[in-house]
Design a protein around this motif. Structure first.
Motif, short mmCIF file in Angstrom:
data_model
loop_
_atom_site.label_atom_id
_atom_site.label_comp_id
_atom_site.label_asym_id
_atom_site.label_seq_id
_atom_site.Cartn_x
_atom_site.Cartn_y
_atom_site.Cartn_z
N PRO A 69 1.23 11.58 2.21
CA PRO A 69 1.26 12.90 3.07
C PRO A 69 2.19 12.53 4.39
O PRO A 69 2.68 11.42 4.78
N THR A 99 -5.59 12.88 -1.45
CA THR A 99 -5.88 14.52 -1.65
C THR A 99 -7.21 14.60 -1.83
O THR A 99 -8.00 14.04 -2.68
N THR A 138 0.92 -1.22 -0.02
CA THR A 138 -0.03 0.04 -0.28
C THR A 138 0.72 1.21 0.02
O THR A 138 2.15 1.12 0.38
C1 LIG Z 1 -9.83 7.36 6.15
C2 LIG Z 1 -8.45 7.86 5.48
C3 LIG Z 1 -7.40 6.63 4.97
C4 LIG Z 1 -6.29 7.45 4.13
N1 LIG Z 1 -5.60 6.16 3.64
C5 LIG Z 1 -4.17 6.93 3.16
C6 LIG Z 1 -3.45 5.89 2.71
O1 LIG Z 1 -3.59 4.85 2.39
N2 LIG Z 1 -2.52 6.52 2.04
C7 LIG Z 1 -1.99 7.71 1.99
O2 LIG Z 1 -0.96 8.11 1.47
N3 LIG Z 1 -2.93 8.68 2.70
C8 LIG Z 1 -3.99 8.31 3.06
N4 LIG Z 1 -4.73 9.22 3.76
C9 LIG Z 1 -4.43 10.51 3.79
C10 LIG Z 1 -4.63 11.48 2.94
O3 LIG Z 1 -3.75 11.40 1.71
C11 LIG Z 1 -4.73 12.86 3.54
O4 LIG Z 1 -5.40 12.98 4.44
C12 LIG Z 1 -4.82 13.89 2.35
O5 LIG Z 1 -3.94 14.00 1.49
C13 LIG Z 1 -4.88 15.38 3.03
O6 LIG Z 1 -3.79 15.55 3.90
P1 LIG Z 1 -3.79 15.71 5.22
O7 LIG Z 1 -4.59 14.86 5.89
O8 LIG Z 1 -2.49 16.27 5.72
O9 LIG Z 1 -4.72 17.22 5.35
P2 LIG Z 1 -4.31 18.66 5.42
O10 LIG Z 1 -3.47 19.07 4.35
O11 LIG Z 1 -3.86 18.92 6.68
O12 LIG Z 1 -5.69 19.51 5.03
C14 LIG Z 1 -6.76 19.96 5.99
C15 LIG Z 1 -7.56 20.79 5.27
O13 LIG Z 1 -7.12 22.06 4.74
C16 LIG Z 1 -7.56 22.14 3.57
N5 LIG Z 1 -6.44 22.30 2.62
C17 LIG Z 1 -5.30 21.59 2.52
N6 LIG Z 1 -4.52 21.66 1.68
C18 LIG Z 1 -5.25 22.79 0.81
C19 LIG Z 1 -4.83 23.37 -0.36
N7 LIG Z 1 -3.80 23.41 -1.03
N8 LIG Z 1 -5.86 24.19 -0.63
C20 LIG Z 1 -7.07 24.67 -0.20
N9 LIG Z 1 -7.27 24.13 0.87
C21 LIG Z 1 -6.42 23.13 1.36
C22 LIG Z 1 -8.65 21.16 3.38
O14 LIG Z 1 -9.93 21.78 3.57
C23 LIG Z 1 -8.26 20.03 3.97
O15 LIG Z 1 -9.39 19.15 4.43
C24 LIG Z 1 -6.00 8.55 4.38
C25 LIG Z 1 -7.09 9.54 4.86
C26 LIG Z 1 -7.89 9.11 5.40
C27 LIG Z 1 -8.95 10.13 6.10
#
Ligand SMILES: Cc1cc2nc3c(=O)[nH]c(=O)nc-3n(C[C@H](O)[C@H](O)[C@H](O)COP(=O)(O)OP(=O)(O)OC[C@H]3O[C@@H](n4cnc5c(N)ncnc54)[C@H](O)[C@@H]3O)c2cc1C
Length: 496
Positions: free
Chosen positions: A171, A464, A167
């Motif tokens: 991030p 994303t 897998t």
């Molecule tokens: C159930 C679940 C399973 C997942 N599984 C995987 C996996 O198997 N592998 C993996 O790699 N990742 C996984 N993810 C992670 C996922 O890739 C990230 O949650 C996602 O990329 C968002 O990054 P972050 O959580 O760091 O959010 P953040 O970047 O902290 O974002 C928080 C909020 O800020 C806002 N935001 C962020 N960036 C921007 C922007 N550029 N412009 C405007 N608004 C913005 C958005 O509203 C966002 O919701 C999973 C997430 C979940 C919830």
């Protein structure tokens, strides 16, 4: 390539089975007993993934996908014979080179989606998409380090030969965004490099299904501000020393039955935080390190994974349309105009995702020998799929009326006073009260349970979220021809 411990263990397991390069479900289960370190939501060490309450149902469910490789009905959908050596391999690890290859892969994906109802976003056939995606930037990796660039080709071959499940982790862990990216404490980074490999420290979040798989692949293509020690394109065995996977709280009950929970009783893919406390990664699993020029190429390496994610949602949407129609048929509401319009919205969602997938495959290109669907169309399709998903879930719930709460457990039904009354009062069109109850239990699991909420979060952000997808779409979707048409039509200066 140096023979690693993982490869020895997997070789030993494969040698005991019916095929040299394919695992049965029970071989898969045996392969998970490899010393991996997992801490569960109670703070306890997980001794055996295959029997622990958080995993046992899902491991059985994923094991069945391995067994499909031996079932005469599904053997040709899940495996292929390589003409070079006459041996049978998992189709999941075949590098797609033509449109036909991709279509066959989509049939495999259809099978895994219908098997899991698509609530496993990272089924057995997903992980290879990310590794094969690395081939798309293999030329750029090669410019920096040809030996490491070869490692990705060898890793794909290794995975193909050992039928592994992997897998991807992209991030960084969430921490104070006002701190520059390369100074955030949890970022995964190289803290030591030796001729044999690197030592990693830090963490990676939400490794969906990682604890039920063999490897994670890591890429830092979403984090353009990181420094050289954080620029990683690598694979890591999940049983590496120093690696700990910490599980989130489970959202399914390990003891639930098919009658009460037709989806949740098959378990869930467990998201977990991976903590790397000085984990040594051998050189054979390093594809590119310290190459900061690659830090913003997430979209390019992700196209195949995103095609998988969108195709899975397309098949889920097919199921949603079947569910919508069954709700209104069973409730006898199918003659109401408003109800028909709601069903049509669900059908339109399914048809639109299908159109995106077929168009993306039609406009595919071949890069570094890999057949890749159109990134523009996959990105546009993903945006549509993410934005409309909550509305579709709402429609399904809305069509049910009280059906999602006027449903009862088998135990309540067995009560001598109430069971017969339920039978008398609650039947639907063409179905008994008990059958209707089972159906609404299914719709509950699909749209409203804790597990459904987790899946909705997954669909929203797993690769994303909408703001990032919109940003990418704006950047890459070529609209120069229509822009120049409009400008020319109105006699405005054209743009280059
Ligand atoms: C159930 C679940 C399973 C997942 N599984 C995987 C996996 O198997 N592998 C993996 O790699 N990742 C996984 N993810 C992670 C996922 O890739 C990230 O949650 C996602 O990329 C968002 O990054 P972050 O959580 O760091 O959010 P953040 O970047 O902290 O974002 C928080 C909020 O800020 C806002 N935001 C962020 N960036 C921007 C922007 N550029 N412009 C405007 N608004 C913005 C958005 O509203 C966002 O919701 C999973 C997430 C979940 C919830």
């Amino acid at each position: 390539m140096r023979t690693s411990t993982e490869s020895n263990k997997l070789k030993e397991i494969l040698s005991k089975g019916p095929e040299p390069h394919l695992m049965t479900g029970s071989q898969y289960k045996e392969s998970l007993r490899d010393g991996r370190r997992i801490i569960d939501a109670e703070g306890n060490e997980v001794e055996d993934v295959t029997t622990h309450p958080a995993f046992k149902n899902s491991v059985e469910h994923l094991a069945k996908l391995y067994d499909y490789q031996f079932d005469p009905e599904t053997r040709d959908k899940t495996t292929y014979i390589d003409p070079k050596d006459g041996k049978r391999y998992s189709l999941g690890w075949e590098v797609p080179k033509t449109k036909e290859d991709l279509k066959r892969r989509r049939e495999l994906l259809r099978l895994s989606t219908y098997h899991t109802l698509g609530v496993f976003g990272r089924p057995n056939d997903y992980g290879s998409m990310k590794s094969i995606g690395f081939l798309l930037i293999n030329d750029k990796m090669r410019e920096e380090n040809p030996e490491m660039a070869d490692n990705i080709v060898k890793f794909i071959e290794f995975s193909r030969k050992h039928n592994i499940m992997s897998t991807d982790l992209v991030p960084d862990v969430q921490s104070d965004r006002s701190v520059p990216a390369n100074q955030r404490p949890g970022r995964l980074r190289i803290v030591e490099e030796t001729p044999d490999g690197v030592v990693l420290y830090g963490a990676k979040p939400v490794g969906s299904v990682a604890a039920q798989a063999h490897f994670v692949t890591i890429s830092t293509g979403l984090s353009p501000d990181l420094g050289p020690n954080e620029a990683l394109w690598i694979a890591v065995p999940v049983n590496s020393k120093g690696l700990t996977m910490v599980l989130r709280e489970p959202v399914t009950n390990p003891d639930s039955t098919f009658e009460d929970h037709p989806i949740d009783s098959f378990g869930e893919e467990m998201d977990n935080m991976l903590i790397f406390d000085h984990v040594f990664v051998p050189r054979e699993y390093l594809f590119s390190i310290k190459n900061v020029k690659l830090l913003s190429i997430y979209g390019e390496t992700g196209v195949l994974a995103h095609w998988h994610i969108l195709s899975r949602l397309m098949y889920r949407a097919e199921i949603f349309s079947g569910v919508a129609q069954t709700i209104v048929d069973i409730l006898g509401t199918n003659s109401f105009q408003g109800v028909r319009e709601d069903v049509s919205e669900v059908v339109s969602y399914a048809a639109t995702l299908k159109a995106f997938i077929l168009a993306a495959e039609e406009e595919a290109v071949v890069k570094n020998g890999v057949f890749i669907p159109s990134e523009e169309l996959i990105t546009a399709g993903r945006l549509h799929s993410i934005v409309h998903y909550p509305k579709i879930m709402h429609i399904l719930r809305d069509l049910c009326g009280q059906g999602l709460v006027s449903r009862f457990t088998a135990k309540a039904w067995e009560h001598p006073d109430v069971g017969p009354k339920f039978d008398e009062f609650l039947s639907g069109t063409g179905v008994s009260a008990r059958e209707k109850n089972r159906f609404f239990n299914f719709v509950w699991d699909l749209t409203s349970s804790s597990h459904a909420s987790r899946v909705a979060l997954f669909e929203n952000v797993n690769s994303t979220n909408a703001p990032v997808v919109k940003f990418n779409l704006y950047r890459l979707y070529d609209r120069s021809a229509p822009v120049n048409f409009v400008r020319k039509h109105l006699d405005l200066p054209s743009i280059k």
